[in-house]
Design a protein around this motif. Structure first.
Motif, PDB file in Angstrom:
ATOM      1  N   GLY A  45       1.017  -1.186  -0.029  1.00  0.00           N
ATOM      2  CA  GLY A  45      -0.114   0.022   0.166  1.00  0.00           C
ATOM      3  C   GLY A  45       0.712   1.150   0.014  1.00  0.00           C
ATOM      4  O   GLY A  45       1.936   1.229   0.413  1.00  0.00           O
ATOM      5  N   VAL A  46       0.336   2.535  -0.659  1.00  0.00           N
ATOM      6  CA  VAL A  46       0.704   3.774  -0.719  1.00  0.00           C
ATOM      7  C   VAL A  46       0.126   4.807  -0.224  1.00  0.00           C
ATOM      8  O   VAL A  46      -1.103   4.761  -0.386  1.00  0.00           O
ATOM      9  N   TRP A  47       0.640   5.597   0.851  1.00  0.00           N
ATOM     10  CA  TRP A  47       0.149   6.643   0.874  1.00  0.00           C
ATOM     11  C   TRP A  47       0.910   8.230   0.671  1.00  0.00           C
ATOM     12  O   TRP A  47       2.334   8.128   0.642  1.00  0.00           O
ATOM     13  N   GLU A  48       0.214   8.857  -0.286  1.00  0.00           N
ATOM     14  CA  GLU A  48       1.101  10.011  -0.757  1.00  0.00           C
ATOM     15  C   GLU A  48       0.325  11.424  -0.852  1.00  0.00           C
ATOM     16  O   GLU A  48      -0.593  11.408  -0.693  1.00  0.00           O
ATOM     17  N   TRP A  49       1.224  12.311  -0.735  1.00  0.00           N
ATOM     18  CA  TRP A  49       0.828  13.574  -0.712  1.00  0.00           C
ATOM     19  C   TRP A  49       1.704  14.266  -2.003  1.00  0.00           C
ATOM     20  O   TRP A  49       2.891  15.086  -1.708  1.00  0.00           O
ATOM     21  N   PRO A  50       1.134  14.043  -3.088  1.00  0.00           N
ATOM     22  CA  PRO A  50       2.187  14.857  -4.273  1.00  0.00           C
ATOM     23  C   PRO A  50       2.561  16.183  -4.014  1.00  0.00           C
ATOM     24  O   PRO A  50       3.634  16.693  -4.272  1.00  0.00           O
ATOM     25  N   ALA A  51       1.467  17.153  -3.535  1.00  0.00           N
ATOM     26  CA  ALA A  51       1.979  18.801  -3.290  1.00  0.00           C
ATOM     27  C   ALA A  51       3.252  18.714  -2.196  1.00  0.00           C
ATOM     28  O   ALA A  51       4.001  19.755  -2.287  1.00  0.00           O
ATOM     29  N   GLY A  52       2.938  18.067  -1.320  1.00  0.00           N
ATOM     30  CA  GLY A  52       4.111  17.812  -0.085  1.00  0.00           C
ATOM     31  C   GLY A  52       5.255  16.953  -0.429  1.00  0.00           C
ATOM     32  O   GLY A  52       6.015  16.865   0.316  1.00  0.00           O
ATOM     33  N   ASP A  53       5.450  16.476  -1.649  1.00  0.00           N
ATOM     34  CA  ASP A  53       6.479  15.681  -2.042  1.00  0.00           C
ATOM     35  C   ASP A  53       6.749  14.546  -1.025  1.00  0.00           C
ATOM     36  O   ASP A  53       7.818  14.324  -0.675  1.00  0.00           O
ATOM     37  N   ARG A  54       5.657  13.711  -0.343  1.00  0.00           N
ATOM     38  CA  ARG A  54       5.620  12.420   0.123  1.00  0.00           C
ATOM     39  C   ARG A  54       5.107  11.334  -0.428  1.00  0.00           C
ATOM     40  O   ARG A  54       4.005  11.447  -1.066  1.00  0.00           O
ATOM     41  N   ARG A  55       5.846  10.569  -0.313  1.00  0.00           N
ATOM     42  CA  ARG A  55       5.244   8.911  -0.735  1.00  0.00           C
ATOM     43  C   ARG A  55       5.732   8.186   0.167  1.00  0.00           C
ATOM     44  O   ARG A  55       7.016   7.651   0.168  1.00  0.00           O
ATOM     45  N   ILE A  56       4.913   7.218   0.789  1.00  0.00           N
ATOM     46  CA  ILE A  56       5.301   6.258   1.720  1.00  0.00           C
ATOM     47  C   ILE A  56       4.880   4.960   1.211  1.00  0.00           C
ATOM     48  O   ILE A  56       3.476   4.899   0.904  1.00  0.00           O
ATOM     49  N   ALA A  57       5.361   3.929   1.001  1.00  0.00           N
ATOM     50  CA  ALA A  57       5.003   2.644   0.415  1.00  0.00           C
ATOM     51  C   ALA A  57       5.538   1.562   1.303  1.00  0.00           C
ATOM     52  O   ALA A  57       6.625   1.369   1.821  1.00  0.00           O
ATOM     53  N   GLY A  58       4.423   0.586   1.515  1.00  0.00           N
ATOM     54  CA  GLY A  58       4.808  -0.683   2.102  1.00  0.00           C
ATOM     55  C   GLY A  58       4.102  -0.478   3.732  1.00  0.00           C
ATOM     56  O   GLY A  58       4.367   0.445   4.169  1.00  0.00           O
ATOM     57  N   ARG A  59       3.703  -1.474   4.258  1.00  0.00           N
ATOM     58  CA  ARG A  59       3.086  -1.685   5.704  1.00  0.00           C
ATOM     59  C   ARG A  59       4.069  -0.961   6.528  1.00  0.00           C
ATOM     60  O   ARG A  59       3.707  -0.138   7.484  1.00  0.00           O
ATOM     61  N   GLU A  60       5.361  -1.244   6.432  1.00  0.00           N
ATOM     62  CA  GLU A  60       6.286  -1.172   7.569  1.00  0.00           C
ATOM     63  C   GLU A  60       6.764   0.250   7.521  1.00  0.00           C
ATOM     64  O   GLU A  60       6.569   0.927   8.668  1.00  0.00           O
ATOM     65  N   ALA A  61       6.805   0.817   6.112  1.00  0.00           N
ATOM     66  CA  ALA A  61       7.125   2.189   6.138  1.00  0.00           C
ATOM     67  C   ALA A  61       5.993   3.156   6.583  1.00  0.00           C
ATOM     68  O   ALA A  61       6.100   4.202   7.033  1.00  0.00           O
ATOM     69  N   LEU A  62       4.652   2.746   6.311  1.00  0.00           N
ATOM     70  CA  LEU A  62       3.535   3.458   6.986  1.00  0.00           C
ATOM     71  C   LEU A  62       3.183   3.152   8.238  1.00  0.00           C
ATOM     72  O   LEU A  62       3.092   4.201   8.941  1.00  0.00           O
ATOM     73  N   ARG A  63       3.817   2.156   8.866  1.00  0.00           N
ATOM     74  CA  ARG A  63       3.662   2.417  10.367  1.00  0.00           C
ATOM     75  C   ARG A  63       4.684   2.957  10.981  1.00  0.00           C
ATOM     76  O   ARG A  63       4.384   3.713  11.857  1.00  0.00           O
ATOM     77  N   GLY A  64       5.726   3.113  10.560  1.00  0.00           N
ATOM     78  CA  GLY A  64       6.826   4.133  10.822  1.00  0.00           C
ATOM     79  C   GLY A  64       6.305   5.849  10.894  1.00  0.00           C
ATOM     80  O   GLY A  64       6.484   6.421  11.610  1.00  0.00           O
ATOM     81  N   TYR A  65       5.906   5.757   9.587  1.00  0.00           N
ATOM     82  CA  TYR A  65       5.513   7.073   9.202  1.00  0.00           C
ATOM     83  C   TYR A  65       4.332   7.852  10.204  1.00  0.00           C
ATOM     84  O   TYR A  65       4.440   8.735  10.901  1.00  0.00           O
ATOM     85  N   PHE A  66       3.270   6.866  10.192  1.00  0.00           N
ATOM     86  CA  PHE A  66       2.003   7.337  10.925  1.00  0.00           C
ATOM     87  C   PHE A  66       2.251   7.070  12.501  1.00  0.00           C
ATOM     88  O   PHE A  66       1.788   7.909  13.472  1.00  0.00           O
ATOM     89  N   GLY A  67       3.315   6.373  12.752  1.00  0.00           N
ATOM     90  CA  GLY A  67       3.687   6.075  14.137  1.00  0.00           C
ATOM     91  C   GLY A  67       4.548   7.055  14.675  1.00  0.00           C
ATOM     92  O   GLY A  67       4.847   7.415  15.859  1.00  0.00           O
ATOM     93  N   GLY A  68       5.135   7.983  13.856  1.00  0.00           N
ATOM     94  CA  GLY A  68       6.038   8.989  14.200  1.00  0.00           C
ATOM     95  C   GLY A  68       5.099  10.285  14.705  1.00  0.00           C
ATOM     96  O   GLY A  68       5.961  11.415  14.852  1.00  0.00           O
ATOM     97  N   ARG A  69       3.951  10.102  14.718  1.00  0.00           N
ATOM     98  CA  ARG A  69       3.168  11.485  14.858  1.00  0.00           C
ATOM     99  C   ARG A  69       3.476  11.872  16.418  1.00  0.00           C
ATOM    100  O   ARG A  69       3.684  11.013  17.257  1.00  0.00           O
TER     101      ARG A  69
END
Length: 157
Positions: A45-69
């Motif tokens: 899976g991928v979460w992205e924000w093109p205008a913010g130049d962010r693209r997070i791909a894969g469950r472990e990367a997503l877990r780290g990204y959102f867990g860093g809140r």
């Protein structure tokens, strides 16, 4: 397209499963464990924000990204106008409008109301894998956004 093979009840159940993922996503961010949103995505899976130049791909990367809140973040997201469209028996798309109310530096109690820090929409794709609907991609569009205020420190202009 094989989506025409679905009866009204099968279509309704599939659409509702996708809507539930949309609601679960914001629930995890606002009231649950933010890193748990990763489990709502396909393994690639991928979460992205093109205008913010962010693209997070894969469950472990997503877990780290959102867990860093930030642990002291208080947020509430209001989602509306959820429109799910089945594109096949195992795939769907959706558009959802949202407004985010958010502050950092929260330590408890009520916070006086503020305008939303973000107003935008998500564009999602879903895949059914082993009978379970999951987010495949979530793309964020933010036509209205501002800085997150830190309580005790006014938001930067």
């Amino acid at each position: 397209m094989d989506v025409e093979l679905l009866g009204p009840m099968e279509r309704l159940v599939a659409e509702r499963a996708c809507e539930r993922l949309i609601v679960e996503f914001v629930h995890h961010l606002d009231l649950g464990e933010p890193s748990a949103v990763a489990d709502l995505f396909t393994p690639d899976g991928v979460w992205e924000w093109p205008a913010g130049d962010r693209r997070i791909a894969g469950r472990e990367a997503l877990r780290g990204y959102f867990g860093g809140r930030p642990a002291d973040r208080l947020s509430r997201r209001m989602c509306t106008n959820i429109l799910v469209t089945l594109t096949s028996t195992d795939a769907a798309t959706a558009t959802t409008y949202f407004a985010t109310y958010r502050v950092d530096g929260y330590s408890g109690g009520m916070v006086p109301p503020r305008p939303p820090t973000q107003v935008g929409h998500y564009e999602d794709t879903f895949r059914r894998m082993d009978g379970v609907w999951l987010l495949a991609t979530r793309t964020l569009f933010l036509p209205f956004a501002g800085p997150t205020e830190h309580l005790g420190h006014p938001a930067a202009p």
